[in-house]
Motif scaffolding. Structure first.
Motif, PDB file in Angstrom:
ATOM      1  N   SER A 256       0.845  -1.193   0.000  1.00 36.69           N
ATOM      2  CA  SER A 256       0.000   0.000   0.000  1.00 36.69           C
ATOM      3  C   SER A 256       0.878   1.240   0.000  1.00 36.69           C
ATOM      4  O   SER A 256       1.991   1.232   0.551  1.00 36.69           O
ATOM      5  N   ILE A 257       0.380   2.303  -0.604  1.00 35.21           N
ATOM      6  CA  ILE A 257       1.131   3.551  -0.690  1.00 35.21           C
ATOM      7  C   ILE A 257       1.376   4.131   0.696  1.00 35.21           C
ATOM      8  O   ILE A 257       2.431   4.735   0.951  1.00 35.21           O
ATOM      9  N   ILE A 258       0.453   3.929   1.621  1.00 33.25           N
ATOM     10  CA  ILE A 258       0.606   4.474   2.974  1.00 33.25           C
ATOM     11  C   ILE A 258       1.744   3.779   3.715  1.00 33.25           C
ATOM     12  O   ILE A 258       2.581   4.434   4.350  1.00 33.25           O
ATOM     13  N   ASP A 259       1.794   2.444   3.640  1.00 35.35           N
ATOM     14  CA  ASP A 259       2.866   1.704   4.308  1.00 35.35           C
ATOM     15  C   ASP A 259       4.229   2.054   3.718  1.00 35.35           C
ATOM     16  O   ASP A 259       5.219   2.197   4.446  1.00 35.35           O
ATOM     17  N   TRP A 260       4.289   2.156   2.385  1.00 33.44           N
ATOM     18  CA  TRP A 260       5.553   2.529   1.740  1.00 33.44           C
ATOM     19  C   TRP A 260       5.959   3.946   2.132  1.00 33.44           C
ATOM     20  O   TRP A 260       7.144   4.208   2.398  1.00 33.44           O
ATOM     21  N   PHE A 261       5.010   4.850   2.189  1.00 32.73           N
ATOM     22  CA  PHE A 261       5.282   6.236   2.561  1.00 32.73           C
ATOM     23  C   PHE A 261       5.873   6.297   3.977  1.00 32.73           C
ATOM     24  O   PHE A 261       6.841   7.023   4.219  1.00 32.73           O
TER      25      PHE A 261
END
Length: 367
Positions: A256-261
Protein backbone atom coordinates in the motif's frame (compact mmCIF):
# COMPACT_ATOMS: atom_id res chain seq x y z
CA UNK A 1 9.84 37.15 -17.35
CA UNK A 2 9.37 34.48 -20.01
CA UNK A 3 13.07 34.64 -20.88
CA UNK A 4 14.05 34.31 -17.22
CA UNK A 5 11.85 31.24 -16.76
CA UNK A 6 13.24 29.64 -19.89
CA UNK A 7 16.84 30.39 -18.83
CA UNK A 8 16.16 28.87 -15.40
CA UNK A 9 14.67 25.82 -17.10
CA UNK A 10 17.81 25.42 -19.21
CA UNK A 11 20.00 25.68 -16.09
CA UNK A 12 17.98 23.00 -14.30
CA UNK A 13 18.09 20.78 -17.38
CA UNK A 14 21.88 21.16 -17.55
CA UNK A 15 22.26 20.22 -13.88
CA UNK A 16 20.05 17.17 -14.30
CA UNK A 17 21.88 16.07 -17.43
CA UNK A 18 25.12 16.44 -15.47
CA UNK A 19 23.83 14.10 -12.79
CA UNK A 20 22.82 11.45 -15.30
CA UNK A 21 26.09 11.72 -17.18
CA UNK A 22 27.77 10.97 -13.84
CA UNK A 23 25.49 7.94 -13.45
CA UNK A 24 27.06 6.46 -16.60
CA UNK A 25 29.98 5.55 -14.32
CA UNK A 26 27.79 2.73 -13.04
CA UNK A 27 25.29 2.04 -15.81
CA UNK A 28 27.95 1.88 -18.52
CA UNK A 29 30.42 -0.27 -16.57
CA UNK A 30 30.91 -4.01 -16.70
CA UNK A 31 29.13 -6.04 -14.03
CA UNK A 32 31.22 -7.45 -11.19
CA UNK A 33 32.36 -11.06 -11.42
CA UNK A 34 32.74 -13.82 -8.83
CA UNK A 35 36.16 -15.30 -8.07
CA UNK A 36 37.17 -18.63 -6.56
CA UNK A 37 37.18 -17.59 -2.92
CA UNK A 38 36.66 -20.00 -0.03
CA UNK A 39 37.43 -18.06 3.16
CA UNK A 40 34.77 -18.53 5.85
CA UNK A 41 31.95 -15.98 6.02
CA UNK A 42 29.16 -15.27 8.47
CA UNK A 43 25.73 -14.37 7.15
CA UNK A 44 23.83 -12.22 9.64
CA UNK A 45 20.03 -11.98 9.57
CA UNK A 46 18.13 -9.82 12.05
CA UNK A 47 14.52 -10.92 12.56
CA UNK A 48 11.78 -9.19 14.52
CA UNK A 49 8.40 -10.90 14.22
CA UNK A 50 9.50 -12.61 11.01
CA UNK A 51 8.43 -16.22 11.57
CA UNK A 52 6.74 -16.65 8.19
CA UNK A 53 9.49 -14.90 6.25
CA UNK A 54 12.17 -17.03 7.90
CA UNK A 55 10.27 -20.16 6.90
CA UNK A 56 10.04 -18.92 3.32
CA UNK A 57 13.47 -17.39 2.76
CA UNK A 58 16.03 -18.85 5.17
CA UNK A 59 16.30 -22.03 3.05
CA UNK A 60 17.55 -19.94 0.10
CA UNK A 61 20.50 -18.84 2.26
CA UNK A 62 21.26 -22.35 3.47
CA UNK A 63 21.24 -23.57 -0.15
CA UNK A 64 24.09 -21.26 -1.16
CA UNK A 65 26.89 -22.86 -3.16
CA UNK A 66 29.70 -21.69 -0.90
CA UNK A 67 32.11 -24.02 0.91
CA UNK A 68 32.36 -22.43 4.34
CA UNK A 69 29.70 -20.27 5.99
CA UNK A 70 27.56 -19.95 9.08
CA UNK A 71 24.24 -18.14 9.46
CA UNK A 72 23.69 -15.98 12.53
CA UNK A 73 19.94 -15.47 12.99
CA UNK A 74 19.03 -12.81 15.55
CA UNK A 75 15.66 -12.99 17.24
CA UNK A 76 15.19 -9.33 18.10
CA UNK A 77 12.70 -9.61 20.99
CA UNK A 78 9.95 -10.99 18.73
CA UNK A 79 6.42 -11.40 20.03
CA UNK A 80 5.45 -14.08 17.47
CA UNK A 81 6.98 -17.56 17.11
CA UNK A 82 10.18 -16.37 15.41
CA UNK A 83 12.23 -17.99 18.19
CA UNK A 84 10.56 -21.36 17.63
CA UNK A 85 11.23 -21.22 13.90
CA UNK A 86 14.92 -20.45 14.43
CA UNK A 87 15.23 -23.35 16.88
CA UNK A 88 13.61 -25.67 14.34
CA UNK A 89 16.13 -24.64 11.68
CA UNK A 90 18.96 -25.14 14.19
CA UNK A 91 17.93 -28.77 14.66
CA UNK A 92 18.04 -29.30 10.90
CA UNK A 93 21.23 -27.42 10.04
CA UNK A 94 24.21 -26.94 12.41
CA UNK A 95 25.35 -23.89 10.44
CA UNK A 96 22.52 -21.92 12.05
CA UNK A 97 23.62 -20.00 15.16
CA UNK A 98 21.02 -18.08 17.14
CA UNK A 99 21.20 -14.87 19.14
CA UNK A 100 18.13 -14.29 21.29
CA UNK A 101 17.79 -10.61 22.17
CA UNK A 102 15.71 -9.54 25.14
CA UNK A 103 14.68 -5.88 25.12
CA UNK A 104 17.16 -3.79 27.03
CA UNK A 105 15.72 -0.65 28.60
CA UNK A 106 18.69 1.42 27.39
CA UNK A 107 18.36 0.13 23.80
CA UNK A 108 14.62 -0.45 23.51
CA UNK A 109 13.60 -1.61 20.02
CA UNK A 110 17.02 -0.69 18.64
CA UNK A 111 18.08 -2.89 15.72
CA UNK A 112 21.69 -1.71 16.09
CA UNK A 113 21.87 -3.28 19.54
CA UNK A 114 20.60 -6.59 18.15
CA UNK A 115 23.01 -6.48 15.20
CA UNK A 116 25.95 -5.75 17.50
CA UNK A 117 25.17 -8.88 19.50
CA UNK A 118 24.95 -10.85 16.26
CA UNK A 119 28.30 -9.55 15.05
CA UNK A 120 29.91 -10.50 18.37
CA UNK A 121 28.49 -14.00 17.96
CA UNK A 122 29.99 -14.44 14.48
CA UNK A 123 33.05 -16.67 14.31
CA UNK A 124 34.29 -15.25 11.00
CA UNK A 125 35.77 -11.88 10.10
CA UNK A 126 33.87 -11.47 6.83
CA UNK A 127 30.23 -10.58 7.51
CA UNK A 128 27.41 -10.55 4.96
CA UNK A 129 24.10 -8.98 5.95
CA UNK A 130 20.58 -9.45 4.67
CA UNK A 131 17.06 -9.18 6.09
CA UNK A 132 14.66 -11.90 7.16
CA UNK A 133 12.28 -11.07 4.31
CA UNK A 134 15.04 -11.30 1.68
CA UNK A 135 15.83 -14.13 -0.70
CA UNK A 136 19.07 -14.42 -2.71
CA UNK A 137 18.22 -14.74 -6.39
CA UNK A 138 20.96 -17.26 -7.06
CA UNK A 139 22.79 -20.03 -5.23
CA UNK A 140 25.95 -18.05 -6.07
CA UNK A 141 24.96 -14.95 -4.08
CA UNK A 142 27.49 -15.60 -1.31
CA UNK A 143 30.26 -16.34 -3.80
CA UNK A 144 29.71 -13.01 -5.53
CA UNK A 145 29.48 -10.97 -2.34
CA UNK A 146 32.56 -12.65 -0.86
CA UNK A 147 34.46 -11.90 -4.07
CA UNK A 148 34.08 -8.20 -3.33
CA UNK A 149 36.47 -8.49 -0.39
CA UNK A 150 40.22 -8.12 -0.75
CA UNK A 151 43.17 -6.96 1.35
CA UNK A 152 42.08 -3.38 0.69
CA UNK A 153 38.32 -3.78 0.33
CA UNK A 154 36.56 -4.22 3.67
CA UNK A 155 33.05 -3.07 2.60
CA UNK A 156 30.95 -4.53 -0.22
CA UNK A 157 27.75 -2.94 -1.53
CA UNK A 158 25.16 -5.20 -3.11
CA UNK A 159 21.75 -4.61 -4.67
CA UNK A 160 18.68 -5.40 -2.60
CA UNK A 161 15.64 -5.24 -4.85
CA UNK A 162 12.00 -6.14 -4.34
CA UNK A 163 9.82 -8.89 -5.74
CA UNK A 164 7.72 -7.94 -8.76
CA UNK A 165 3.92 -7.82 -8.78
CA UNK A 166 3.04 -7.22 -12.43
CA UNK A 167 -0.30 -5.43 -12.12
CA UNK A 168 0.57 -3.15 -9.22
CA UNK A 169 1.50 0.49 -9.84
CA UNK A 170 2.74 0.95 -6.26
CA UNK A 171 5.00 -2.08 -6.74
CA UNK A 172 6.54 -0.49 -9.82
CA UNK A 173 6.98 2.82 -8.00
CA UNK A 174 8.71 1.11 -5.06
CA UNK A 175 11.01 -0.83 -7.34
CA UNK A 176 11.77 2.25 -9.45
CA UNK A 177 12.73 4.21 -6.33
CA UNK A 178 14.96 1.31 -5.26
CA UNK A 179 16.55 1.19 -8.71
CA UNK A 180 17.23 4.95 -8.76
CA UNK A 181 18.71 4.81 -5.26
CA UNK A 182 21.02 1.99 -6.34
CA UNK A 183 22.07 3.92 -9.46
CA UNK A 184 23.03 6.80 -7.20
CA UNK A 185 24.99 4.95 -4.53
CA UNK A 186 26.72 2.66 -7.03
CA UNK A 187 27.63 5.62 -9.27
CA UNK A 188 28.98 7.77 -6.45
CA UNK A 189 30.99 4.81 -5.19
CA UNK A 190 32.44 4.34 -8.69
CA UNK A 191 33.35 8.04 -8.68
CA UNK A 192 35.15 7.75 -5.34
CA UNK A 193 32.43 9.13 -3.08
CA UNK A 194 30.60 6.23 -1.38
CA UNK A 195 27.80 7.46 0.84
CA UNK A 196 25.39 4.59 1.66
CA UNK A 197 24.44 0.94 1.34
CA UNK A 198 21.33 -1.11 2.06
CA UNK A 199 21.12 -3.74 4.79
CA UNK A 200 19.22 -6.10 2.50
CA UNK A 201 22.51 -6.84 0.76
CA UNK A 202 25.63 -5.49 2.44
CA UNK A 203 28.96 -6.88 3.62
CA UNK A 204 31.85 -5.68 5.74
CA UNK A 205 34.53 -7.14 7.96
CA UNK A 206 34.28 -7.31 11.72
CA UNK A 207 37.65 -5.54 11.79
CA UNK A 208 36.05 -2.59 9.97
CA UNK A 209 33.08 -2.70 12.37
CA UNK A 210 35.26 -2.52 15.46
CA UNK A 211 37.51 0.10 13.88
CA UNK A 212 34.44 2.33 13.62
CA UNK A 213 33.46 1.40 17.19
CA UNK A 214 30.37 -0.20 15.71
CA UNK A 215 27.34 2.04 15.61
CA UNK A 216 28.50 4.15 18.58
CA UNK A 217 28.48 7.51 16.78
CA UNK A 218 24.85 7.14 15.69
CA UNK A 219 23.45 4.74 18.26
CA UNK A 220 20.95 7.42 19.26
CA UNK A 221 19.49 7.23 15.73
CA UNK A 222 17.24 4.18 15.65
CA UNK A 223 17.49 3.65 11.90
CA UNK A 224 20.62 3.82 9.76
CA UNK A 225 22.40 0.61 10.75
CA UNK A 226 23.31 0.24 7.07
CA UNK A 227 23.55 3.65 5.38
CA UNK A 228 24.94 5.62 8.32
CA UNK A 229 27.57 2.96 8.94
CA UNK A 230 28.66 3.05 5.29
CA UNK A 231 28.51 6.87 5.21
CA UNK A 232 30.92 7.01 8.13
CA UNK A 233 33.20 4.06 7.38
CA UNK A 234 33.52 3.96 3.58
CA UNK A 235 36.31 5.58 1.61
CA UNK A 236 37.22 5.50 -2.05
CA UNK A 237 39.79 2.78 -1.29
CA UNK A 238 38.10 0.38 1.14
CA UNK A 239 34.83 -0.29 -0.73
CA UNK A 240 33.70 -2.32 -3.73
CA UNK A 241 30.36 -2.91 -5.43
CA UNK A 242 28.75 -6.22 -6.35
CA UNK A 243 26.20 -5.72 -9.13
CA UNK A 244 26.11 -9.04 -10.96
CA UNK A 245 22.60 -10.44 -11.54
CA UNK A 246 23.50 -13.48 -9.42
CA UNK A 247 24.42 -11.27 -6.45
CA UNK A 248 20.94 -9.71 -6.09
CA UNK A 249 18.63 -10.27 -3.15
CA UNK A 250 14.93 -9.47 -3.29
CA UNK A 251 12.55 -8.82 -0.45
CA UNK A 252 8.83 -8.48 0.13
CA UNK A 253 7.66 -4.96 -0.81
CA UNK A 254 4.95 -2.91 0.82
CA UNK A 255 1.61 -3.33 -0.89
CA UNK A 256 0.00 0.00 0.00
CA UNK A 257 1.13 3.55 -0.69
CA UNK A 258 0.61 4.47 2.97
CA UNK A 259 2.87 1.70 4.31
CA UNK A 260 5.55 2.53 1.74
CA UNK A 261 5.28 6.24 2.56
CA UNK A 262 5.85 5.48 6.25
CA UNK A 263 8.83 3.29 5.42
CA UNK A 264 10.41 5.98 3.25
CA UNK A 265 9.82 8.57 5.98
CA UNK A 266 12.00 6.46 8.29
CA UNK A 267 14.70 6.13 5.65
CA UNK A 268 14.65 9.83 4.78
CA UNK A 269 14.90 10.86 8.42
CA UNK A 270 18.34 9.26 8.56
CA UNK A 271 19.74 11.25 5.62
CA UNK A 272 20.12 14.40 7.74
CA UNK A 273 22.98 12.62 9.54
CA UNK A 274 24.96 12.08 6.32
CA UNK A 275 28.12 14.02 5.62
CA UNK A 276 27.39 17.56 4.44
CA UNK A 277 28.63 16.99 0.88
CA UNK A 278 26.38 13.94 0.54
CA UNK A 279 23.34 15.81 1.80
CA UNK A 280 24.04 18.59 -0.70
CA UNK A 281 24.46 16.17 -3.62
CA UNK A 282 21.27 14.27 -2.85
CA UNK A 283 19.25 17.35 -1.96
CA UNK A 284 20.29 19.17 -5.12
CA UNK A 285 19.35 16.18 -7.27
CA UNK A 286 15.77 15.94 -6.02
CA UNK A 287 15.31 19.71 -5.76
CA UNK A 288 16.44 20.37 -9.31
CA UNK A 289 14.31 17.47 -10.57
CA UNK A 290 11.25 18.94 -8.82
CA UNK A 291 11.76 22.41 -10.27
CA UNK A 292 12.63 21.00 -13.71
CA UNK A 293 9.28 19.22 -13.97
CA UNK A 294 7.44 22.20 -12.46
CA UNK A 295 8.91 24.67 -14.94
CA UNK A 296 8.32 22.24 -17.77
CA UNK A 297 4.58 22.26 -17.02
CA UNK A 298 4.52 26.05 -16.64
CA UNK A 299 6.41 26.76 -19.85
CA UNK A 300 4.36 24.32 -21.92
CA UNK A 301 1.03 25.54 -20.49
CA UNK A 302 1.99 29.17 -21.27
CA UNK A 303 3.50 28.14 -24.63
CA UNK A 304 6.78 29.87 -23.82
CA UNK A 305 9.47 28.76 -26.29
CA UNK A 306 7.56 25.48 -26.32
CA UNK A 307 9.44 24.02 -29.30
CA UNK A 308 12.78 24.50 -27.51
CA UNK A 309 11.31 23.24 -24.23
CA UNK A 310 10.20 20.02 -25.91
CA UNK A 311 13.62 19.68 -27.51
CA UNK A 312 15.36 20.01 -24.14
CA UNK A 313 12.91 17.54 -22.63
CA UNK A 314 13.63 15.08 -25.42
CA UNK A 315 17.40 15.34 -24.92
CA UNK A 316 17.01 14.92 -21.18
CA UNK A 317 14.78 11.86 -21.56
CA UNK A 318 17.19 10.25 -24.03
CA UNK A 319 20.14 10.57 -21.64
CA UNK A 320 18.06 9.42 -18.67
CA UNK A 321 16.61 6.59 -20.73
CA UNK A 322 20.05 5.22 -21.59
CA UNK A 323 21.05 5.25 -17.91
CA UNK A 324 17.83 3.55 -16.83
CA UNK A 325 18.00 1.04 -19.69
CA UNK A 326 21.58 0.00 -18.88
CA UNK A 327 21.01 -0.07 -15.12
CA UNK A 328 17.70 -1.93 -15.28
CA UNK A 329 19.28 -4.56 -17.50
CA UNK A 330 22.19 -5.03 -15.09
CA UNK A 331 19.95 -5.25 -12.01
CA UNK A 332 17.16 -7.27 -13.66
CA UNK A 333 14.44 -4.61 -13.46
CA UNK A 334 13.69 -4.62 -17.18
CA UNK A 335 9.94 -4.02 -16.92
CA UNK A 336 10.62 -0.55 -15.47
CA UNK A 337 12.63 0.76 -18.41
CA UNK A 338 9.81 2.29 -20.45
CA UNK A 339 7.89 3.58 -17.44
CA UNK A 340 10.48 6.00 -16.09
CA UNK A 341 8.89 9.17 -17.62
CA UNK A 342 5.72 8.33 -15.67
CA UNK A 343 7.27 6.95 -12.48
CA UNK A 344 9.83 9.70 -11.98
CA UNK A 345 7.35 12.60 -11.52
CA UNK A 346 5.36 10.45 -9.06
CA UNK A 347 8.56 9.69 -7.17
CA UNK A 348 9.59 13.35 -7.05
CA UNK A 349 6.19 14.34 -5.65
CA UNK A 350 6.46 11.52 -3.11
CA UNK A 351 9.85 12.81 -1.99
CA UNK A 352 8.35 16.26 -1.54
CA UNK A 353 5.53 14.79 0.54
CA UNK A 354 8.02 12.85 2.68
CA UNK A 355 10.07 15.99 3.29
CA UNK A 356 6.99 17.94 4.36
CA UNK A 357 5.72 15.11 6.60
CA UNK A 358 9.11 14.70 8.31
CA UNK A 359 9.29 18.46 8.87
CA UNK A 360 5.94 18.38 10.66
CA UNK A 361 6.49 15.24 12.78
CA UNK A 362 9.02 12.50 13.47
CA UNK A 363 8.51 9.13 11.75
CA UNK A 364 8.26 5.81 13.60
CA UNK A 365 11.20 3.40 13.54
CA UNK A 366 12.28 -0.28 13.58
CA UNK A 367 9.10 -2.24 14.31
Amino acid sequence: MATVLFALFLLLAAINIGYFLAFFSFSGSESSEAYATSFPVSVIVCAKNEALNLQNFLPSILEQDYPNFEVIVINDASSDNTLDIIEEFQQIDPRIKMVNVVNNEAFWANKKYALTLGIKKAQNDHLIFTDADCAPQSIHWLQHMASGFSDEKSIVLGYGGYFQYKKSFINKLIRFETLLTAIQYFSYTKLGNPYMGVGRNLAYTSKQFYKQKGFASHLHVRSGDDDLFVNEAATSKNISICDHAESITRSVPKTSIIDWFRQKRRHASVAKFYKTKDKLLLGAFYTTRLFFWTLLVILLSLKIYWQFVLGVLGLTLIIEGIVYFQSANKLDEKDLIWLFPILEPFLILSQLGIFIANTISKPSHWK
